[in-house]
Design an enzyme around this catalytic site. Structure first.
Site, mmCIF file in Angstrom:
data_model
loop_
_atom_site.group_PDB
_atom_site.id
_atom_site.type_symbol
_atom_site.label_atom_id
_atom_site.label_comp_id
_atom_site.label_asym_id
_atom_site.label_seq_id
_atom_site.Cartn_x
_atom_site.Cartn_y
_atom_site.Cartn_z
ATOM 1 N N TYR A 90 20.634 0.261 -8.532
ATOM 2 C CA TYR A 90 19.192 0.030 -8.478
ATOM 3 C C TYR A 90 18.794 -1.031 -7.442
ATOM 4 O O TYR A 90 17.683 -0.997 -6.931
ATOM 5 C CB TYR A 90 18.678 -0.397 -9.859
ATOM 6 C CG TYR A 90 18.656 0.746 -10.847
ATOM 7 C CD1 TYR A 90 17.620 1.665 -10.832
ATOM 8 C CD2 TYR A 90 19.669 0.914 -11.787
ATOM 9 C CE1 TYR A 90 17.588 2.727 -11.733
ATOM 10 C CE2 TYR A 90 19.640 1.969 -12.692
ATOM 11 C CZ TYR A 90 18.601 2.874 -12.651
ATOM 12 O OH TYR A 90 18.566 3.917 -13.544
ATOM 13 N N LYS A 126 16.675 -17.857 -10.452
ATOM 14 C CA LYS A 126 16.617 -16.435 -10.788
ATOM 15 C C LYS A 126 16.598 -16.206 -12.310
ATOM 16 O O LYS A 126 15.777 -15.458 -12.852
ATOM 17 C CB LYS A 126 17.823 -15.708 -10.162
ATOM 18 C CG LYS A 126 18.075 -14.323 -10.695
ATOM 19 C CD LYS A 126 17.016 -13.349 -10.261
ATOM 20 C CE LYS A 126 17.062 -12.088 -11.085
ATOM 21 N NZ LYS A 126 16.205 -11.042 -10.597
ATOM 22 N N ARG A 145 9.527 -14.882 -18.235
ATOM 23 C CA ARG A 145 8.814 -13.648 -18.621
ATOM 24 C C ARG A 145 9.186 -13.219 -20.041
ATOM 25 O O ARG A 145 8.342 -12.799 -20.813
ATOM 26 C CB ARG A 145 9.127 -12.526 -17.614
ATOM 27 C CG ARG A 145 8.190 -11.323 -17.750
ATOM 28 C CD ARG A 145 8.104 -10.561 -16.458
ATOM 29 N NE ARG A 145 7.438 -9.275 -16.569
ATOM 30 C CZ ARG A 145 6.111 -9.107 -16.483
ATOM 31 N NH1 ARG A 145 5.326 -10.138 -16.292
ATOM 32 N NH2 ARG A 145 5.594 -7.896 -16.572
ATOM 33 N N ARG A 167 -6.908 -20.883 -17.574
ATOM 34 C CA ARG A 167 -5.481 -21.249 -17.527
ATOM 35 C C ARG A 167 -4.652 -20.507 -18.581
ATOM 36 O O ARG A 167 -3.562 -20.934 -18.928
ATOM 37 C CB ARG A 167 -5.329 -22.770 -17.698
ATOM 38 C CG ARG A 167 -5.657 -23.557 -16.430
ATOM 39 C CD ARG A 167 -5.696 -25.056 -16.650
ATOM 40 N NE ARG A 167 -6.745 -25.454 -17.566
ATOM 41 C CZ ARG A 167 -8.057 -25.534 -17.251
ATOM 42 N NH1 ARG A 167 -8.436 -25.251 -16.014
ATOM 43 N NH2 ARG A 167 -8.944 -25.888 -18.153
ATOM 44 N N CYS A 208 17.513 -6.790 -17.042
ATOM 45 C CA CYS A 208 17.266 -8.113 -16.457
ATOM 46 C C CYS A 208 16.728 -9.063 -17.508
ATOM 47 O O CYS A 208 17.399 -9.985 -17.936
ATOM 48 C CB CYS A 208 16.274 -7.971 -15.316
ATOM 49 S SG CYS A 208 16.736 -6.677 -14.184
ATOM 50 N N LYS A 240 10.693 1.365 -19.445
ATOM 51 C CA LYS A 240 9.282 1.092 -19.172
ATOM 52 C C LYS A 240 8.678 2.249 -18.389
ATOM 53 O O LYS A 240 9.383 3.185 -17.995
ATOM 54 C CB LYS A 240 9.099 -0.234 -18.446
ATOM 55 C CG LYS A 240 9.632 -0.250 -17.035
ATOM 56 C CD LYS A 240 9.234 -1.555 -16.386
ATOM 57 C CE LYS A 240 9.536 -1.522 -14.924
ATOM 58 N NZ LYS A 240 9.172 -2.761 -14.280
HETATM 59 N N1 SAJ Z 1 7.068 -5.780 -21.191
HETATM 60 C C1 SAJ Z 1 6.254 -6.006 -22.303
HETATM 61 N N2 SAJ Z 1 5.062 -6.628 -22.131
HETATM 62 C C2 SAJ Z 1 4.621 -7.021 -20.904
HETATM 63 C C3 SAJ Z 1 5.446 -6.792 -19.777
HETATM 64 C C4 SAJ Z 1 6.666 -6.175 -19.958
HETATM 65 O O1 SAJ Z 1 6.613 -5.662 -23.434
HETATM 66 O O2 SAJ Z 1 3.502 -7.554 -20.814
HETATM 67 C C5 SAJ Z 1 8.367 -5.101 -21.343
HETATM 68 C C6 SAJ Z 1 8.487 -3.808 -20.536
HETATM 69 O O3 SAJ Z 1 7.915 -2.723 -21.213
HETATM 70 C C7 SAJ Z 1 9.989 -3.706 -20.371
HETATM 71 C C8 SAJ Z 1 10.445 -5.158 -20.282
HETATM 72 O O4 SAJ Z 1 9.379 -5.923 -20.807
HETATM 73 O O5 SAJ Z 1 10.611 -3.117 -21.500
HETATM 74 C C9 SAJ Z 1 10.754 -5.649 -18.881
HETATM 75 O O6 SAJ Z 1 9.874 -5.067 -17.943
HETATM 76 P P1 SAJ Z 1 9.227 -5.863 -16.733
HETATM 77 O O7 SAJ Z 1 8.376 -4.911 -16.009
HETATM 78 O O8 SAJ Z 1 8.576 -7.107 -17.207
HETATM 79 O O9 SAJ Z 1 10.475 -6.361 -15.867
HETATM 80 P P2 SAJ Z 1 11.815 -5.650 -15.282
HETATM 81 O O10 SAJ Z 1 12.924 -5.906 -16.251
HETATM 82 O O11 SAJ Z 1 11.571 -4.260 -14.881
HETATM 83 O O12 SAJ Z 1 12.059 -6.530 -13.957
HETATM 84 C C10 SAJ Z 1 12.244 -7.944 -14.077
HETATM 85 C C11 SAJ Z 1 11.277 -8.649 -13.121
HETATM 86 N N3 SAJ Z 1 11.271 -10.081 -13.384
HETATM 87 C C12 SAJ Z 1 10.113 -10.770 -13.589
HETATM 88 O O13 SAJ Z 1 9.031 -10.260 -13.590
HETATM 89 C C13 SAJ Z 1 10.241 -12.238 -13.798
HETATM 90 C C14 SAJ Z 1 11.700 -8.372 -11.672
HETATM 91 O O14 SAJ Z 1 10.889 -9.109 -10.773
HETATM 92 C C15 SAJ Z 1 13.177 -8.741 -11.460
HETATM 93 O O15 SAJ Z 1 13.612 -8.448 -10.138
HETATM 94 C C16 SAJ Z 1 14.003 -7.899 -12.422
HETATM 95 O O16 SAJ Z 1 13.599 -8.235 -13.762
HETATM 96 C C17 SAJ Z 1 15.488 -8.232 -12.189
HETATM 97 O O17 SAJ Z 1 16.168 -7.417 -11.529
HETATM 98 O O18 SAJ Z 1 15.928 -9.321 -12.563
#
Ligand code: SAJ
Length: 408
Positions: A11, A203, A210, A243, A257, A317
């Site tokens: 990926y 990282k 998040r 904020r 991740c 997702k």
């Molecule tokens: N999710 C929620 N609520 C939200 C946002 C996300 O439940 O408000 C869930 C999603 O449905 C999913 C999971 O969280 O199951 C993660 O999804 P995501 O879109 O937040 O993130 P990833 O895992 O696809 O990608 C993350 C990202 N990191 C951050 O936003 C800090 C991406 O920038 C990184 O490059 C990636 O991890 C990685 O490779 O580390």
């Protein structure tokens, strides 16, 4: 620099390799998986991602090649998986260690080895340096080590490769600046040069941040459900504050991740990670919570036949085909533990059967279920809402805005 050899064509490695190639740099992609290399060499992509097909075509035109062999050159990017060991919650660095060793077998003197794979803070000192030094190779002279973690989000990877800021961690500024110029060949945003430990830590911190914020939204969802309040309304109002920016609750946190990286900190600092651990537990509890919601709906409607339940979404997702750590897989595991077999499953992005009772045709799936549980908010379900309106719906992603729908 002669040519870049990118190790690991998953990926992260594949889009990165294609981006370098598109920008005119000679690239060879290496992966041990023969099937994957053979697909790519035939011009077939191995996963779906917005804009990846076009990028692939351009890179092929520019002469990118794929092989199982490590190449003799002076620049390597390692993007292999870094799993965590579920018992100890610590990083399993075996793939990175093996890739570094194989690079050392062939690389030219003075080569730069860039590790892109996410590693827990301190891993390069702990696992990689000793591996190199025990071969009598001098880091900083015979080879240079760099950690340049990626930040791209599945679903928007190609755009983010170009427009996200990046971090380059290096032992010395000259090498750091050299690698920064390399990434500048496609990255239009700021590239911060720092030391390796800070790059590793930042990282993992980003993804942990998040995870904690999603956990807050999930905990709010539980509180609101317990007391008959609408969590989405409350988040919407709270977010009007200049904020405050609360994320969205959901059926759990999947992907390789966010659901993994915080464990590196918990594994390494067990006495210091109360908040991080609590957030992980909250997010990991969500599939069980969804199961409870399904039970409530079954009870309310006198439905006892589990095969009347249809779960929409296997990907972790929306609009991606990646099922790693997906909430649905976690939910199915929970159901199996409770001997609740027979639930039906469908995902338009997954065309091979990976779980039992998985349908490959949406209409067939819908015609057989009474309770539809939406776990993944693919555009596909939003576009087909009219076909499911007469079902009992548990919408864990808040995408159905009509009456009678059950929410988290
Ligand atoms: N999710 C929620 N609520 C939200 C946002 C996300 O439940 O408000 C869930 C999603 O449905 C999913 C999971 O969280 O199951 C993660 O999804 P995501 O879109 O937040 O993130 P990833 O895992 O696809 O990608 C993350 C990202 N990191 C951050 O936003 C800090 C991406 O920038 C990184 O490059 C990636 O991890 C990685 O490779 O580390």
């Amino acid at each position: 620099m002669k040519m870049i050899n990118i190790i690991g064509l998953g990926y992260i490695g594949l889009p990165t390799a294609l981006m370098f190639s598109k920008s005119g740099i000679e690239v060879v992609g290496t992966d041990l998986n023969e099937k994957l290399v053979s697909c790519l060499s035939k011009g077939e992509l191995t996963f779906e991602e917005n804009g990846l097909q076009d990028l692939f075509s351009q890179a092929v035109e520019n002469g990118i090649t794929f092989t199982t062999e490590y190449q003799k050159t002076d620049t390597y990017i390692i993007a292999v998986p870094t799993p965590y060991m579920s018992s100890s919650k610590k990083l399993d660095a075996k793939y990175v260690i093996s890739a570094v060793n194989r690079v050392l077998d062939v690389c030219e003197p003075g080569s730069i080895i860039i590790v892109e794979s996410t590693v827990s803070p301190g891993s390069i000192d702990k696992y990689i340096r000793p591996e190199i030094e025990k071969r009598g190779i001098v880091i900083g002279k015979d080879v240079h080590l760099v950690h340049a973690p990626e930040r791209i989000i599945p679903g928007n990877m190609i755009y983010e490769l170009e427009y996200n800021s990046r971090t380059v961690g290096a032992d010395n500024i000259t090498i750091g600046e050299k690698v920064k110029i390399l990434y500048k060949s496609f990255c239009k945003s700021e590239i911060v040069v720092t030391d390796i430990r800070s790059a590793e830590m930042s990282k993992v911190v980003e993804n942990t941040y998040r995870d904690i914020n999603i956990a807050f939204a999930n905990e709010l969802a539980k509180i609101c459900r317990a007391d008959g309040m609408n969590v989405y309304e409350i988040i919407k109002i709270a977010n009007k504050h200049p904020r405050v920016n609360i994320l969205q609750p959901g059926p759990g946190v999947g992907g390789h991740c966010i659901s993994v990286d915080p464990w590196f900190l918990v594994g390494d600092y067990p006495d210091l990670t109360n908040l991080i651990l609590a957030a992980r537990k909250i997010n990991d509890s969500m599939p069980t919570y969804v199961l409870g919601r399904i039970r409530d709906i079954m009870r309310e409607h006198g439905i006892s036949d589990i095969s009347k339940i249809g779960i929409y979404g296997l990907a972790y997702k929306e609009n991606v085909d990646d099922t790693r750590e997906s909430p649905t897989l976690q939910l199915l595991e929970q159901m199996n533990d409770h001997l609740a077999f027979g639930v039906k499953v469908y995902d338009p992005f997954i065309s091979e059967r990976i779980v039992e009772h998985q349908f490959l045709n949406f209409e067939d799936f819908i015609s057989e279920v009474e309770i539809l549980v939406i776990i993944t908010a693919h555009d596909h379900i939003k576009e087909n809402m009219s076909l499911v309106k007469d079902k009992l719906i548990l919408d864990t992603k808040n995408i159905c805005n009509f009456d009678g729908v059950y929410k988290l």
